[in-house]
Design an enzyme around this catalytic site. Structure first.
Site, mmCIF file in Angstrom:
data_model
loop_
_atom_site.group_PDB
_atom_site.id
_atom_site.type_symbol
_atom_site.label_atom_id
_atom_site.label_comp_id
_atom_site.label_asym_id
_atom_site.label_seq_id
_atom_site.Cartn_x
_atom_site.Cartn_y
_atom_site.Cartn_z
ATOM 1 N N PHE A 14 0.856 -1.189 0.000
ATOM 2 C CA PHE A 14 0.000 0.000 0.000
ATOM 3 C C PHE A 14 0.900 1.249 0.000
ATOM 4 O O PHE A 14 1.929 1.269 0.660
ATOM 5 C CB PHE A 14 -0.857 -0.045 1.270
ATOM 6 C CG PHE A 14 -1.977 0.938 1.280
ATOM 7 C CD1 PHE A 14 -3.160 0.677 0.613
ATOM 8 C CD2 PHE A 14 -1.849 2.127 1.974
ATOM 9 C CE1 PHE A 14 -4.205 1.592 0.640
ATOM 10 C CE2 PHE A 14 -2.893 3.050 2.004
ATOM 11 C CZ PHE A 14 -4.072 2.778 1.334
ATOM 12 N N ASP A 35 1.713 -5.629 8.145
ATOM 13 C CA ASP A 35 0.585 -4.702 8.021
ATOM 14 C C ASP A 35 -0.682 -5.543 7.796
ATOM 15 O O ASP A 35 -0.829 -6.175 6.755
ATOM 16 C CB ASP A 35 0.814 -3.741 6.851
ATOM 17 C CG ASP A 35 -0.288 -2.704 6.763
ATOM 18 O OD1 ASP A 35 -1.441 -3.019 7.152
ATOM 19 O OD2 ASP A 35 -0.020 -1.581 6.296
ATOM 20 N N TYR A 44 -10.893 0.464 10.502
ATOM 21 C CA TYR A 44 -12.102 0.965 9.826
ATOM 22 C C TYR A 44 -12.468 0.127 8.606
ATOM 23 O O TYR A 44 -13.426 0.443 7.914
ATOM 24 C CB TYR A 44 -11.943 2.437 9.420
ATOM 25 C CG TYR A 44 -10.679 2.771 8.666
ATOM 26 C CD1 TYR A 44 -10.554 2.481 7.322
ATOM 27 C CD2 TYR A 44 -9.614 3.391 9.308
ATOM 28 C CE1 TYR A 44 -9.404 2.780 6.634
ATOM 29 C CE2 TYR A 44 -8.445 3.691 8.631
ATOM 30 C CZ TYR A 44 -8.341 3.383 7.288
ATOM 31 O OH TYR A 44 -7.195 3.671 6.609
ATOM 32 N N LYS A 45 -11.701 -0.928 8.328
ATOM 33 C CA LYS A 45 -12.039 -1.789 7.181
ATOM 34 C C LYS A 45 -12.932 -2.933 7.673
ATOM 35 O O LYS A 45 -14.077 -2.695 8.018
ATOM 36 C CB LYS A 45 -10.753 -2.249 6.500
ATOM 37 C CG LYS A 45 -10.057 -1.069 5.821
ATOM 38 C CD LYS A 45 -8.705 -1.385 5.233
ATOM 39 C CE LYS A 45 -8.117 -0.133 4.580
ATOM 40 N NZ LYS A 45 -6.694 -0.215 4.336
ATOM 41 N N ARG A 103 -12.416 -3.623 -7.721
ATOM 42 C CA ARG A 103 -12.176 -4.407 -6.512
ATOM 43 C C ARG A 103 -13.483 -4.600 -5.744
ATOM 44 O O ARG A 103 -14.233 -3.648 -5.537
ATOM 45 C CB ARG A 103 -11.172 -3.624 -5.653
ATOM 46 C CG ARG A 103 -10.279 -4.455 -4.805
ATOM 47 C CD ARG A 103 -9.230 -3.569 -4.146
ATOM 48 N NE ARG A 103 -9.839 -2.531 -3.313
ATOM 49 C CZ ARG A 103 -9.287 -2.050 -2.196
ATOM 50 N NH1 ARG A 103 -8.136 -2.522 -1.791
ATOM 51 N NH2 ARG A 103 -9.875 -1.110 -1.505
HETATM 52 C C1 PLP Z 1 -5.897 0.993 4.441
HETATM 53 C C2 PLP Z 1 -4.462 0.775 4.581
HETATM 54 C C3 PLP Z 1 -3.662 1.694 5.267
HETATM 55 C C4 PLP Z 1 -4.288 2.967 5.789
HETATM 56 O O1 PLP Z 1 -3.436 3.792 6.482
HETATM 57 P P1 PLP Z 1 -4.067 4.978 7.365
HETATM 58 O O2 PLP Z 1 -2.893 5.715 7.853
HETATM 59 O O3 PLP Z 1 -4.864 4.324 8.460
HETATM 60 O O4 PLP Z 1 -4.948 5.796 6.484
HETATM 61 C C5 PLP Z 1 -2.309 1.390 5.421
HETATM 62 N N1 PLP Z 1 -1.783 0.240 4.933
HETATM 63 C C6 PLP Z 1 -2.547 -0.658 4.259
HETATM 64 C C7 PLP Z 1 -1.945 -1.931 3.754
HETATM 65 C C8 PLP Z 1 -3.887 -0.411 4.062
HETATM 66 O O5 PLP Z 1 -4.635 -1.279 3.395
#
Ligand code: PLP
Length: 419
Positions: A125, A197, A222-223, A371
């Site tokens: 990400f 992560d 939040y996911k 997705r």
């Molecule tokens: C959604 C997501 C994030 C989000 O990071 P935030 O700082 O909470 O916005 C980070 N890493 C991955 C792999 C994600 O899917």
């Protein structure tokens, strides 16, 4: 067998079907974007109201002690710990995943001060990539980014120079899964420490951080955890590292005795050392309420269902979308597929807008990826059937330039920002 009747039969046999009642979803919407922002649990508004009125309004500053606000990051962290295979006392909530990544990567690198390479998932990400680069620059490390599948070979090649390995159990684009236990064991054989992560895995896939010997991990809530927009992230640090963990954000609430207000920093000898500053009580109370939803469901059941939903999606894909310009990006193999299915199509952005206009919400990863994420607690087999059917209808209509069939009434707004 991809008829709507089949989908309805699968729904009737689904032991998690009643969990949908624990969420409030807008009428007429098929929500396949809960891997970006989870739907609202039905208990969230009342929980927020209680925190605001009965605690903040009525108790004022005494809330910090009488309502347990100070310890909320550890208490709620332990509730997440149950879902990720972490025994109590090793998970803390707070800040965003990005901040926790900075924290975790720096802490991990400081556990291996004699190693100069930070190895990370090259398909990760964006925020993971950006932060790994910044931490490497700040600490004078060399950043090597290679695809997840090539991390073992990179570990063999750089061996005793690697200090930290950052990986993700699920590729956020393709939904492909990676073996946490295996990469963690390889990392340890090289003498390095892992940072995982968990954003696209927690609440959807079985995780066993303690049993797998994971060192540090971060994730957002939040996911799949449905903690609400901007809900606090979490950090896991294995107990064996607590005493040596030199975390960079030496906030006063990580102090061994915060209210002694001493001039020098002395870290707490527990996970409280990672608390940093004042906890986000309002968003923590929404997250706390969301975790109630998981109290009596097992992650194994959640995984069994999202595996079934993915398999059914792929069967519908084969039956309905063949020859319409789509490709299946996600592995067909159940064991290698997370809780989502990704398709590619040259017209991805337009199709997703059209889908949204028909009440089917997924998201786009530019330029060609569509997705669809499956939260086992509120997505049904019928949802999958309907989503794929509408997608097929749209792709077919788009191929007929003079087709004047008006799209159905627009039920929801623009395509959503997605993580
Ligand atoms: C959604 C997501 C994030 C989000 O990071 P935030 O700082 O909470 O916005 C980070 N890493 C991955 C792999 C994600 O899917």
């Amino acid at each position: 067998m991809t008829s709507r009747a089949t989908a309805e039969r699968l729904d009737r046999a689904d032991p998690l079907a009643p969990a949908r009642e624990r969420f409030e979803l807008p009428a007429g919407v098929v929500y396949l974007d809960g891997n970006s922002l989870g739907a609202m649990p039905a208990g969230t508004p009342a929980a927020l109201d209680r925190t605001v009125r009965r605690q903040w309004r009525d108790h004022l500053i005494k809330g910090w002690t009488d309502d347990g606000w100070l310890d909320a990051p550890m208490r709620v962290g332990d509730r997440i710990g149950r879902l990720i295979g972490a025994a109590p006392g090793q998970t803390v909530t707070g800040d965003s995943t990005s901040v926790q990544l900075f924290n975790a990567l720096t802490t991990a690198a400081r556990l291996r001060p004699d190693r100069r390479i930070l190895l990370s998932d090259g398909d990760g990400f964006p925020t993971d990539r950006y932060l790994a680069a910044s931490v490497a620059r700040m600490l004078g490390l060399e950043l090597r980014q290679v695809p997840m599948a090539e991390l073992p070979a990179a570990l063999d090649a750089y061996g005793d120079e690697v200090g930290v390995v950052l990986g993700s159990p699920v590729d956020f684009r393709t939904g492909e899964t990676h073996d946490v236990a295996d990469l963690t064991a390889r990392t340890h054989r090289a003498g390095a420490v892992t940072v995982w992560d968990l954003c696209h895995a927690a609440g959807a896939l079985p995780l066993a951080l303690d049993a797998d010997g994971v060192d540090l991990a971060v994730g957002c809530s939040y996911k799949y955890l449905s903690g609400g927009p901007g809900a606090p992230a979490y950090l896991y640090v294995a107990r064996r590292h607590h005493a040596a963990a030199d975390q960079p954000l030496t906030g006063w609430l990580g102090h061994a005795a915060p209210f002694a207000m001493t001039p020098d920093y002395r870290p707490a000898d527990s996970m409280a050392r990672f608390r940093i500053g004042a906890p986000h009580i309002l968003s923590l109370s929404a997250l706390d309420a969301a975790l109630d939803v998981f109290d009596d469901v097992s992650v194994a059941d959640i995984r069994a269902k999202n595996t079934g939903l993915g398999r059914f999606f792929i069967e519908c894909f084969d039956a309905r979308l063949a020859g319409l310009g789509f490709e299946l990006v996600t592995p067909r193999d159940d064991a290698r597929r997370g809780s989502q299915v990704t398709l590619s199509h040259p017209d991805a952005a337009r199709l997703m807008d059209q889908l949204a206009a028909r009440g089917v919400i997924g998201d786009v990863r530019p330029p060609t990826l569509l997705r669809f994420g499956f939260n086992s607690l509120y997505v049904s087999y019928t949802d999958i059937h309907d989503a794929v059917t509408v997608l097929g209808d749209l792709a077919e209509a788009n191929r007929r330039p003079h087709d004047r069939t008006a799209p159905a009434q627009r039920l929801i707004g623009e395509t959503h920002v997605a993580q």
